[in-house]
Enzyme design. Structure first.
Site, PDB file in Angstrom:
ATOM      1  CB  SER A 137     -18.087  50.666 111.215  1.00 11.40           C
ATOM      2  OG  SER A 137     -17.065  49.975 110.543  1.00 11.40           O
ATOM      3  CG  HIS A 200     -22.878  50.873 106.363  1.00 10.95           C
ATOM      4  ND1 HIS A 200     -21.542  50.539 106.431  1.00 10.95           N
ATOM      5  CD2 HIS A 200     -23.560  49.709 106.526  1.00 10.95           C
ATOM      6  CE1 HIS A 200     -21.418  49.243 106.609  1.00 10.95           C
ATOM      7  NE2 HIS A 200     -22.626  48.713 106.679  1.00 10.95           N
ATOM      8  CB  SER A 202     -18.513  54.989 108.637  1.00 12.97           C
ATOM      9  OG  SER A 202     -17.861  53.806 109.021  1.00 12.97           O
ATOM     10  CG  ASP A 358     -15.546  47.144 106.923  1.00 11.45           C
ATOM     11  OD1 ASP A 358     -14.825  46.756 107.855  1.00 11.45           O
ATOM     12  OD2 ASP A 358     -16.775  46.926 106.876  1.00 11.45           O
ATOM     13  CG  HIS A 362     -16.486  42.402 106.966  1.00  8.46           C
ATOM     14  ND1 HIS A 362     -16.089  41.946 108.203  1.00  8.46           N
ATOM     15  CD2 HIS A 362     -16.786  43.718 107.140  1.00  8.46           C
ATOM     16  CE1 HIS A 362     -16.152  42.921 109.079  1.00  8.46           C
ATOM     17  NE2 HIS A 362     -16.573  44.017 108.458  1.00  8.46           N
ATOM     18  CG  ASP A 399     -13.700  52.191 110.636  1.00  8.73           C
ATOM     19  OD1 ASP A 399     -12.758  51.697 109.977  1.00  8.73           O
ATOM     20  OD2 ASP A 399     -14.892  51.942 110.363  1.00  8.73           O
ATOM     21  CG  HIS A 400     -12.549  48.727 112.165  1.00  8.06           C
ATOM     22  ND1 HIS A 400     -12.317  47.866 111.097  1.00  8.06           N
ATOM     23  CD2 HIS A 400     -13.793  49.235 111.967  1.00  8.06           C
ATOM     24  CE1 HIS A 400     -13.381  47.849 110.304  1.00  8.06           C
ATOM     25  NE2 HIS A 400     -14.290  48.689 110.803  1.00  8.06           N
ATOM     26  CG  HIS A 478     -13.918  45.090 112.404  1.00  4.54           C
ATOM     27  ND1 HIS A 478     -14.866  45.930 112.975  1.00  4.54           N
ATOM     28  CD2 HIS A 478     -14.323  44.916 111.117  1.00  4.54           C
ATOM     29  CE1 HIS A 478     -15.779  46.259 112.077  1.00  4.54           C
ATOM     30  NE2 HIS A 478     -15.466  45.645 110.938  1.00  4.54           N
TER      31      HIS A 478
END
Length: 526
Positions: A137, A200, A202, A358, A362, A399-400, A478
């Site tokens: 990220s 964080h 982002s 996200d 995880h 972002d991913h 990711h």
């Protein structure tokens, strides 16, 4: 036929039949055979199965008419080539295409659309980093906010800066600036909203220049760079940095990174500072809020800047809250942010992140991840309702992606969190949703006996259910696949096609005339 030959014939037939019983139900490899052996042990209903069906959707006309209506809608669209007064970038952290496709089942089914999926123009963004096929990220934030690709783990610096390179990042020639600064240089306001810590990776892409995404406070910087380093941490850069100190609105979590524990029990700084207090002392017009009630009751009349920090770390997941929650929802923060920034007649840029999609992925917590997509969509709809499509460009992307799988031929209307009709070779059921890796491995795989456990006995319906993972990792990874980009408003048609992720801020700047280079305004003059 002689008695001997007849006996040999019948013996051969018996052997063939016995052998056939020992074989799988079908040895052919065509589609019909594959379907017949998918679920031999399940109590399969006869005939066609529809857990959810719509009147007429088994007719040709139903689908042909749907196709015609889509064509008519596309033909009716007109390209909006107005200058974008306002630009809103929504970022669903980790929201790969599989994620929002699966999440549709939470809003009524796979035939439904999220607010952003109704936007007229879509494209695909390639997310890789300079040094990695699968990104994180940090480098992606540098791409979609600052317009250049970077090394994994770095934010707001060029590819010349390696991760944790304390000296290289001090060279300001390596710093790259986000579209938030481009907007402020043009006289617009800028802000950042997130459901994660505001320090964080982002959100930090909006304002920070750092060689390590984990350097959220000075304690973490000193561990890597030494006690006497000149490297400023991310929280410090938000309050005192070149870009952070000029942002009009900042909302998210992460209070611990702004305060020394001697001043706040949960603080993690080691320099004795209270950056929140310093922010308030910069101007009497700097407002600070810590709760949903304080945000909703904030009178903007005499307020120049707003800082809202609603948790020590990330904000709680939506499923962990209720109507009496102290923290605001992403939709509520979005509404207040647009209301506040709209006061600037020159317009604004704002970055709004649904960041906890996200973090749930995880931990293999698919229920929470998909619910966070639903909340993300609500915020986007609120933004579209509050703004004018004629002068406000809204871009929605991720972002991913994640190593998240949505498979198994489930029936229409099937519980997306349940088992599929497919029956694997090991005769153990498997779920529609799973991951390529992550902590779910240990729950669903019996390491001692080297067999999979029945997931239907382990999935309880609890929001924290971890879903199966193929490889054991403490934190799921990711994915490297392209992510979707959705756009609505001025010049949104530019966002079609497949392109590098770092193209996104250049497209937004073009629409909003934010640079001295190629823009809609410079083209109009020629």
């Amino acid at each position: 036929m002689s008695h001997t030959r007849r006996a040999l014939f019948y013996a051969t037939v018996v052997c063939i039949l016995l052998a056939a019983q020992a074989l799988p139900p079908c040895a052919r490899d065509d589609e019909e055979c594959r379907d017949s052996r998918m679920h031999p042990d399940l109590e399969e209903p006869t005939g066609r199965v529809f857990a959810r069906k719509f009147d007429g959707d088994d007719t040709n006309d139903y689908w042909r008419n749907q196709g015609k209506e889509f064509i008519k809608a596309k033909l009716a669209e007109k390209r909006n080539t107005n200058k974008a007064k306002n630009v809103i970038l929504f970022l669903g952290d980790g929201m790969g295409i599989t994620t929002h496709s699966a999440a549709r089942n939470l809003i009524g089914g796979e035939e439904q659309y999220f607010s952003f999926e109704k936007f007229p123009f879509t494209g695909l963004s390639k997310t890789y980093a300079i040094d990695r096929i699968v990104p994180d990220s940090a480098n992606t934030a540098t791409a979609y906010l600052c317009g250049v690709k970077a090394m994994k783990g770095t934010i707001g610096v060029s590819g010349q800066v390696e991760r944790e390179d304390c000296e290289a990042m001090l060279n300001t020639s390596t710093h790259v600036y986000s579209i938030a600064k481009w907007a402020m240089d043009a006289g617009k306001s800028a802000g950042v909203v997130t459901t994660t810590r505001i320090t964080h990776a982002s959100p930090a892409g909006v304002y920070a220049h750092i060689a390590e995404r984990d350097w959220e406070d000075d304690s973490e910087v000193k561990q890597s760079c030494g006690a006497n380093t000149n490297v400023k941490d991310i929280a410090y850069q938000l309050i005192h940095g070149e870009v952070g100190s000029k942002l009009s609105l900042m909302m998210g979590g992460g209070k611990r990174h702004f305060v020394d524990p001697k001043l706040y029990v949960n603080g993690t700084r080691s320099d004795g500072l209270n950056l929140i207090e310093q922010y308030q002392q910069l101007s009497a017009q700097n407002a600070y809020v810590e709760s949903r009630a304080e945000l909703n009751n904030l009178n903007f009349t005499n307020v120049q800047r707003v800082l809202g920090i609603f948790a020590d770390s990330h904000l709680k997941y939506h499923l962990e809250t209720d109507e009496n929650s102290v923290q605001p929802t992403l939709e509520e923060m979005t509404r207040k942010a647009i209301e506040f920034l709209s006061r600037n007649e020159q317009g604004y840029f704002i970055f709004i992140e649904g960041g906890r999609i996200d973090t749930a992925h995880h931990d293999n917590m698919a229920r929470i991840a998909l619910d966070e997509v639903v909340e993300f969509s609500k915020a986007i709809q609120a933004a579209r309702d509050l703004t004018n499509e004629e002068d406000t460009l809204i871009v929605v992307t991720a972002d991913h992606s994640h190593s998240f799988s949505y498979s198994g031929y489930p029936y229409r209307g099937n519980d997306i969190f349940a088992r599929t009709p497919a029956n694997p070779v090991d005769r153990v059921p498997y779920l529609t949703l799973s991951y390529a890796n992550g902590p779910g491995y240990e729950t669903f795989y019996d390491v001692v006996n080297k067999v999979r456990r029945d997931p239907t006995t382990l999935i309880t319906g609890d929001i924290y259910d971890a879903f199966p993972a193929t490889a054991p990792l403490d934190s799921e990874t990711h994915g490297g696949d392209d992510v979707a980009v959705f756009a609505s408003g001025p010049w949104s048609h530019l966002f079609t096609g497949t392109y590098e992720q770092n193209t996104i801020p250049h497209l937004m700047a073009y629409a909003s005339c934010l640079s001295d280079g190629l823009t809609a305004c410079s083209n109009a003059e020629k």
